[in-house]
Design a protein around this motif. Structure first.
Motif, mmCIF file in Angstrom:
data_model
loop_
_atom_site.group_PDB
_atom_site.id
_atom_site.type_symbol
_atom_site.label_atom_id
_atom_site.label_comp_id
_atom_site.label_asym_id
_atom_site.label_seq_id
_atom_site.Cartn_x
_atom_site.Cartn_y
_atom_site.Cartn_z
ATOM 1 N N ILE A 191 13.574 4.627 0.069
ATOM 2 C CA ILE A 191 13.493 3.480 0.899
ATOM 3 C C ILE A 191 12.355 2.596 0.600
ATOM 4 C CG2 ILE A 191 13.545 2.188 2.832
ATOM 5 C CD1 ILE A 191 14.733 4.713 4.477
ATOM 6 N N LEU A 192 11.134 3.109 0.276
ATOM 7 C CA LEU A 192 10.081 2.483 -0.209
ATOM 8 C C LEU A 192 10.211 2.022 -1.667
ATOM 9 C CD1 LEU A 192 7.274 4.307 1.912
ATOM 10 C CD2 LEU A 192 8.052 1.949 2.168
ATOM 11 N N PRO A 193 9.585 1.143 -2.008
ATOM 12 C CA PRO A 193 9.503 0.589 -3.723
ATOM 13 C C PRO A 193 8.552 1.704 -4.079
ATOM 14 C CG PRO A 193 8.259 -1.107 -2.249
ATOM 15 C CD PRO A 193 8.807 -0.153 -1.325
ATOM 16 N N ASP A 194 8.737 2.450 -5.516
ATOM 17 C CA ASP A 194 7.726 3.088 -6.197
ATOM 18 C C ASP A 194 6.915 2.159 -6.987
ATOM 19 O OD1 ASP A 194 6.501 5.040 -7.374
ATOM 20 O OD2 ASP A 194 8.016 6.217 -8.256
ATOM 21 N N LEU A 195 5.933 1.552 -6.420
ATOM 22 C CA LEU A 195 5.092 0.647 -7.306
ATOM 23 C C LEU A 195 4.296 1.306 -8.289
ATOM 24 C CD1 LEU A 195 3.964 -1.859 -4.444
ATOM 25 C CD2 LEU A 195 5.771 -2.026 -5.986
ATOM 26 N N ALA A 196 4.171 2.800 -8.499
ATOM 27 C CA ALA A 196 3.481 3.307 -9.323
ATOM 28 C C ALA A 196 4.187 3.189 -10.846
ATOM 29 C CB ALA A 196 3.415 5.095 -8.974
ATOM 30 N N LEU A 242 0.904 -1.156 0.040
ATOM 31 C CA LEU A 242 -0.236 0.058 0.132
ATOM 32 C C LEU A 242 0.732 1.267 -0.033
ATOM 33 C CD1 LEU A 242 -2.844 -1.122 2.560
ATOM 34 C CD2 LEU A 242 -2.880 -0.996 0.005
ATOM 35 N N MET A 243 1.788 1.154 0.812
ATOM 36 C CA MET A 243 2.823 2.641 0.918
ATOM 37 C C MET A 243 3.460 2.623 -0.158
ATOM 38 S SD MET A 243 4.155 2.498 4.828
ATOM 39 C CE MET A 243 4.761 1.109 4.857
ATOM 40 N N GLY A 244 3.912 1.562 -1.152
ATOM 41 C CA GLY A 244 4.535 1.699 -2.192
ATOM 42 C C GLY A 244 3.781 2.267 -3.333
ATOM 43 N N HIS A 245 2.559 2.244 -3.299
ATOM 44 C CA HIS A 245 1.729 2.803 -4.290
ATOM 45 C C HIS A 245 1.377 4.224 -4.161
ATOM 46 C CE1 HIS A 245 0.265 -0.096 -7.046
ATOM 47 N NE2 HIS A 245 0.293 -1.114 -6.233
ATOM 48 N N PHE A 246 1.519 4.657 -2.781
ATOM 49 C CA PHE A 246 1.367 6.075 -2.317
ATOM 50 C C PHE A 246 2.717 6.861 -2.222
ATOM 51 C CE2 PHE A 246 -2.539 4.117 -1.499
ATOM 52 C CZ PHE A 246 -3.425 4.924 -2.116
ATOM 53 N N SER A 247 3.880 6.260 -2.476
ATOM 54 C CA SER A 247 5.210 6.608 -2.095
ATOM 55 C C SER A 247 5.431 7.860 -2.844
ATOM 56 C CB SER A 247 6.310 5.760 -2.436
ATOM 57 O OG SER A 247 6.229 5.399 -3.842
ATOM 58 N N ARG A 248 4.982 8.007 -3.962
ATOM 59 C CA ARG A 248 5.153 9.499 -4.660
ATOM 60 C C ARG A 248 4.735 10.575 -4.085
ATOM 61 N NH1 ARG A 248 4.929 8.081 -11.355
ATOM 62 N NH2 ARG A 248 6.645 6.685 -11.332
ATOM 63 N N ASP A 249 3.331 10.336 -3.042
ATOM 64 C CA ASP A 249 2.886 11.230 -2.392
ATOM 65 C C ASP A 249 3.672 12.010 -1.413
ATOM 66 O OD1 ASP A 249 0.427 10.787 -3.853
ATOM 67 O OD2 ASP A 249 -0.296 9.838 -2.402
ATOM 68 N N LEU A 250 4.715 11.284 -0.830
ATOM 69 C CA LEU A 250 5.650 11.616 -0.230
ATOM 70 C C LEU A 250 6.324 13.080 -0.612
ATOM 71 C CD1 LEU A 250 7.098 8.103 1.402
ATOM 72 C CD2 LEU A 250 5.386 9.891 2.583
ATOM 73 N N LEU A 251 6.840 12.736 -1.793
ATOM 74 C CA LEU A 251 7.745 13.658 -2.608
ATOM 75 C C LEU A 251 6.852 15.097 -2.394
ATOM 76 C CD1 LEU A 251 9.308 12.015 -5.556
ATOM 77 C CD2 LEU A 251 10.218 12.689 -3.371
ATOM 78 N N GLN A 252 5.398 14.883 -2.792
ATOM 79 C CA GLN A 252 4.648 16.084 -2.983
ATOM 80 C C GLN A 252 4.537 16.512 -1.610
ATOM 81 O OE1 GLN A 252 0.961 14.637 -4.836
ATOM 82 N NE2 GLN A 252 1.870 14.329 -6.643
ATOM 83 N N LEU A 253 4.360 15.660 -0.497
ATOM 84 C CA LEU A 253 4.444 16.387 0.729
ATOM 85 C C LEU A 253 5.863 17.221 1.024
ATOM 86 C CD1 LEU A 253 3.029 16.279 3.491
ATOM 87 C CD2 LEU A 253 4.254 14.297 4.093
ATOM 88 N N ALA A 254 6.695 16.557 0.548
ATOM 89 C CA ALA A 254 8.016 17.166 0.976
ATOM 90 C C ALA A 254 7.917 18.809 0.030
ATOM 91 C CB ALA A 254 9.192 16.498 0.442
ATOM 92 N N GLU A 255 7.397 18.650 -0.909
ATOM 93 C CA GLU A 255 7.569 20.031 -1.675
ATOM 94 C C GLU A 255 6.518 21.026 -1.092
ATOM 95 O OE1 GLU A 255 6.288 18.860 -5.573
ATOM 96 O OE2 GLU A 255 8.195 17.894 -6.089
ATOM 97 N N VAL A 256 5.265 20.687 -0.479
ATOM 98 C CA VAL A 256 4.496 21.605 -0.067
ATOM 99 C C VAL A 256 4.680 22.068 1.470
ATOM 100 C CG1 VAL A 256 2.909 21.016 -1.801
ATOM 101 C CG2 VAL A 256 2.700 19.828 0.687
#
Length: 262
Positions: free
Chosen positions: A209-214, A179-193
């Motif tokens: 660290i987490l797999p970017d399953l997207a 589940l976290m792997g599918h939403f790991s890209r949101d972490l980058l957006q969180l870091a930006e905002v």
């Protein structure tokens, strides 16, 4: 120099393949066919005008879910059950390296997933043809291939947790990583905002660290056509990313397994 016994790896992989197939795993194929038939029959009644795309979405989504069930519940037990039953003592007492043991288990379950996805894809295409539903054949095949890459990566995750955790905990942790792997890209957006200086490096570290399953999810290309697929260069890079990440995970699993005392 590290010596790898390919015979031992192939024997372990073949045993896993036979064991999983005998465990009625392929009965999921019948379940998948029933899900597709239900979608084809019911969607025209409730989603007139959009039933074709919804059928494509449901077919690929069901393939993903059923494959994930096999991956997690069987993957976490590949080594864990050998440890719990103490049969691992017999196996590692033979001239079989622990790395060969891990890789053999991984390849065996990956082969099962390859067969499972191939059969479900064939059924999917057949149902679409029989019901005269238009579909992008190439995009569906690409989506199925990348689903295999994605689930193979999760097999490696499941093996890592199965080495040191109980079956239940390993299952929960593997689902969490998926589940976290599918939403790991949101972490980058969180870091930006985020204006919090401490959150930015943490979010970026977790993303690394987490797999970017997207990267390995190209279902939209099969549903909305080849225009929704990434470019060929991006597809190849994403496949390389998945392969390298899976190899790294198997290396970690081998190190952890090698340090366990039985």
């Amino acid at each position: 120099m590290i010596q790898v016994n390919l015979g031992s790896i192939s024997t372990i992989a073949a045993n896993v393949f036979r064991e999983v197939i005998r465990d009625r795993t392929l009965y999921l194929v019948a379940l998948y066919a029933l899900i597709l038939l239900a979608a084809v029959l019911l969607l025209p009644e409730v989603a007139a005008g959009t039933q074709d795309k919804m059928t494509l979405d449901i077919g690929l989504g069901a393939m993903n879910i059923l494959g994930l069930i096999v991956t997690v519940f069987i993957g976490t037990g590949l080594i864990n059950k050998e440890i719990e039953k103490r049969t691992v003592l017999v196996l590692i007492s033979k001239p079989v390296g622990r790395g060969e043991f891990v890789v053999g288990k991984f390849l065996g379950l990956s082969a099962v997933l390859a067969v499972l996805i191939a059969v479900m894809t064939a059924i999917f295409i057949l149902v679409l043809k029989l019901n005269e539903i238009p579909f992008p054949l190439g995009s569906i095949l690409v989506a199925s291939l990348y689903l295999f890459f994605q689930l193979s990566l999760i097999v490696a995750v499941a093996i890592i947790f199965g080495v040191f955790a109980s079956s239940l905990l390993a299952t929960l942790l593997t689902f969490s990583i998926y589940l976290m792997g599918h939403f790991s890209r949101d972490l980058l957006q969180l870091a930006e905002v985020s204006d919090n200086a401490s959150i930015q490096p943490l979010a970026k570290s977790l993303y690394l660290i987490l797999p970017d399953l997207a990267r390995l999810d190209v279902k939209n290309g099969a549903v909305y056509g080849s225009a929704a697929l990434p470019e060929i260069g991006t597809l190849l890079l994403n496949a390389l990313y998945g392969s390298i990440y899976t190899i790294l995970l198997l290396s970690v699993a081998t190190v952890v397994f090698s340090r366990r005392e039985f």
